[in-house]
Design a protein around this motif. Structure first.
Motif, mmCIF file in Angstrom:
data_model
loop_
_atom_site.group_PDB
_atom_site.id
_atom_site.type_symbol
_atom_site.label_atom_id
_atom_site.label_comp_id
_atom_site.label_asym_id
_atom_site.label_seq_id
_atom_site.Cartn_x
_atom_site.Cartn_y
_atom_site.Cartn_z
ATOM 1 N N SER A 130 -4.911 1.249 -8.990
ATOM 2 C CA SER A 130 -3.828 1.926 -9.712
ATOM 3 C C SER A 130 -2.522 1.599 -9.008
ATOM 4 O O SER A 130 -2.248 2.089 -7.921
ATOM 5 C CB SER A 130 -4.061 3.439 -9.763
ATOM 6 O OG SER A 130 -3.514 4.109 -8.684
ATOM 7 N N ASN A 131 -1.750 0.732 -9.627
ATOM 8 C CA ASN A 131 -0.512 0.297 -8.991
ATOM 9 C C ASN A 131 0.649 0.380 -9.974
ATOM 10 O O ASN A 131 0.456 0.449 -11.186
ATOM 11 C CB ASN A 131 -0.652 -1.101 -8.409
ATOM 12 C CG ASN A 131 -0.986 -2.110 -9.482
ATOM 13 O OD1 ASN A 131 -0.159 -2.416 -10.321
ATOM 14 N ND2 ASN A 131 -2.209 -2.627 -9.464
ATOM 15 N N TYR A 183 3.265 -1.648 -6.150
ATOM 16 C CA TYR A 183 3.183 -0.556 -5.189
ATOM 17 C C TYR A 183 1.947 0.274 -5.504
ATOM 18 O O TYR A 183 1.652 0.531 -6.658
ATOM 19 C CB TYR A 183 4.431 0.336 -5.292
ATOM 20 C CG TYR A 183 4.303 1.634 -4.541
ATOM 21 C CD1 TYR A 183 4.563 1.698 -3.184
ATOM 22 C CD2 TYR A 183 3.897 2.793 -5.182
ATOM 23 C CE1 TYR A 183 4.437 2.881 -2.486
ATOM 24 C CE2 TYR A 183 3.768 3.990 -4.492
ATOM 25 C CZ TYR A 183 4.032 4.026 -3.155
ATOM 26 O OH TYR A 183 3.902 5.188 -2.468
ATOM 27 N N GLY A 184 1.223 0.692 -4.487
ATOM 28 C CA GLY A 184 0.080 1.577 -4.693
ATOM 29 C C GLY A 184 -1.201 0.985 -4.158
ATOM 30 O O GLY A 184 -1.263 0.496 -3.043
ATOM 31 N N GLU A 185 -2.231 1.039 -4.995
ATOM 32 C CA GLU A 185 -3.562 0.526 -4.660
ATOM 33 C C GLU A 185 -3.972 -0.470 -5.742
ATOM 34 O O GLU A 185 -3.437 -0.454 -6.847
ATOM 35 C CB GLU A 185 -4.584 1.672 -4.593
ATOM 36 C CG GLU A 185 -4.223 2.782 -3.617
ATOM 37 C CD GLU A 185 -4.282 2.346 -2.160
ATOM 38 O OE1 GLU A 185 -5.048 1.420 -1.838
ATOM 39 O OE2 GLU A 185 -3.556 2.930 -1.346
ATOM 40 N N LYS A 213 0.840 -1.197 0.000
ATOM 41 C CA LYS A 213 0.000 0.000 0.000
ATOM 42 C C LYS A 213 0.872 1.243 0.000
ATOM 43 O O LYS A 213 1.827 1.351 0.766
ATOM 44 C CB LYS A 213 -0.933 -0.011 1.215
ATOM 45 C CG LYS A 213 -1.934 1.112 1.197
ATOM 46 C CD LYS A 213 -2.891 1.006 2.352
ATOM 47 C CE LYS A 213 -3.802 2.222 2.316
ATOM 48 N NZ LYS A 213 -4.622 2.296 3.500
ATOM 49 N N GLY A 214 0.508 2.195 -0.847
ATOM 50 C CA GLY A 214 1.365 3.341 -1.088
ATOM 51 C C GLY A 214 1.215 4.521 -0.169
ATOM 52 O O GLY A 214 2.179 5.228 0.087
ATOM 53 N N CYS A 215 0.060 4.770 0.343
ATOM 54 C CA CYS A 215 -0.145 5.982 1.140
ATOM 55 C C CYS A 215 -0.038 5.669 2.623
ATOM 56 O O CYS A 215 -0.594 4.694 3.092
ATOM 57 C CB CYS A 215 -1.521 6.577 0.853
ATOM 58 S SG CYS A 215 -1.705 7.095 -0.860
#
Length: 175
Positions: A167-168, A162-164, A132-134
Motif C-alpha cells: 500500500s503506497n 511512499y509507504g509499503e 518506507k513510511g513508518c
C-alpha cells in the motif's frame, strides 16, 4: 499476489528487480544527543550579562555532555550575541562529540542529511523506489528528510512512492 501455472502463490512485488524499498532509518546516527538551553544562564531568563554569563559557564558541569551531540539554543526571545554561542562551544569542546546551534529536530535533520550525502543516488536509476513510511520512536525520521531524499531521487528514479509495497502513495513518475 498471483498464482503461477502450478497454482503456487507468487509474490510479484518481491520478484520485481526494479522495485526497491529504502528505509531511511538505516541512516540514523545512534550517538546520544542532548540539548542545552541558554535561558538558564541569562538574568531572569532574558538578559545576557557578560560577567554573570561567563561565571555561570565556568561553574557549569559540562561533563554531562561527554561523547554526545549537543544542540545549543535559547527558548526565550532574548537577544543572544554570537560570542555567547562561541563561549558555550568552547566549554563543550572537550566533552561533546559535536556542537550544533539549534534544537533536537534541527540536529536530527543535519545528522541524517550528512549520512544521506554518502548515498550514491544514481544506483536507483530507472527503478521504482518506495521510501518506507513508518519509523520507530527509537529512530525517528523527520519529514524534512523525506523531502531531502525525494529531491535526491527524482533525477534518477522511474517512479517514487511512499509507504509499503502493498500500500503506497505515488509521489513522482518520470515522463
Amino acid at each position: 499476489m498471483a498464482t503461477d501455472t502450478k497454482g503456487e502463490i507468487v509474490n510479484k512485488v518481491k520478484q520485481s528487480e526494479k522495485l526497491v524499498t529504502i528505509d531511511l532509518q538505516q541512516y540514523f546516527d545512534s550517538t546520544p544527543r542532548a540539548e542545552l538551553d541558554l535561558k538558564q544562564f541569562l538574568f531572569k531568563g532574558m538578559i545576557l550579562k557578560e560577567e554573570d554569563f561567563r561565571d555561570q559557564l565556568n561553574e557549569f558541569d559540562w561533563s554531562q555532555f561527554e561523547d554526545q551531540y549537543v544542540g545549543v539554543f535559547c527558548s526565550t526571545d532574548a537577544i543572544i550575541s554570537k560570542w555567547a554561542y562561541m563561549l558555550v562551544g568552547q566549554h563543550l569542546a572537550p566533552y561533546a562529540k559535536e556542537v550544533f546551534q539549534g534544537q533536537a529536530d534541527e540536529m536530527l535533520y543535519e545528522l541524517y542529511r550528512r549520512n544521506l550525502e554518502e548515498v550514491d543516488w544514481s544506483s536507483y536509476e530507472d527503478k521504482f523506489v518506495i521510501l518506507k513510511g513508518c519509523s520507530s520512536k527509537e529512530k525517528p525520521v523527520p519529514e524534512s528528510i523525506y523531502l531531502h531524499a525525494t529531491q535526491q531521487l527524482i533525477p534518477y528514479v522511474k517512479k517514487l512512492m511512499y509507504g509499503e509495497a502493498c500500500s503506497n502513495v505515488p509521489v513522482y513518475r518520470a515522463q
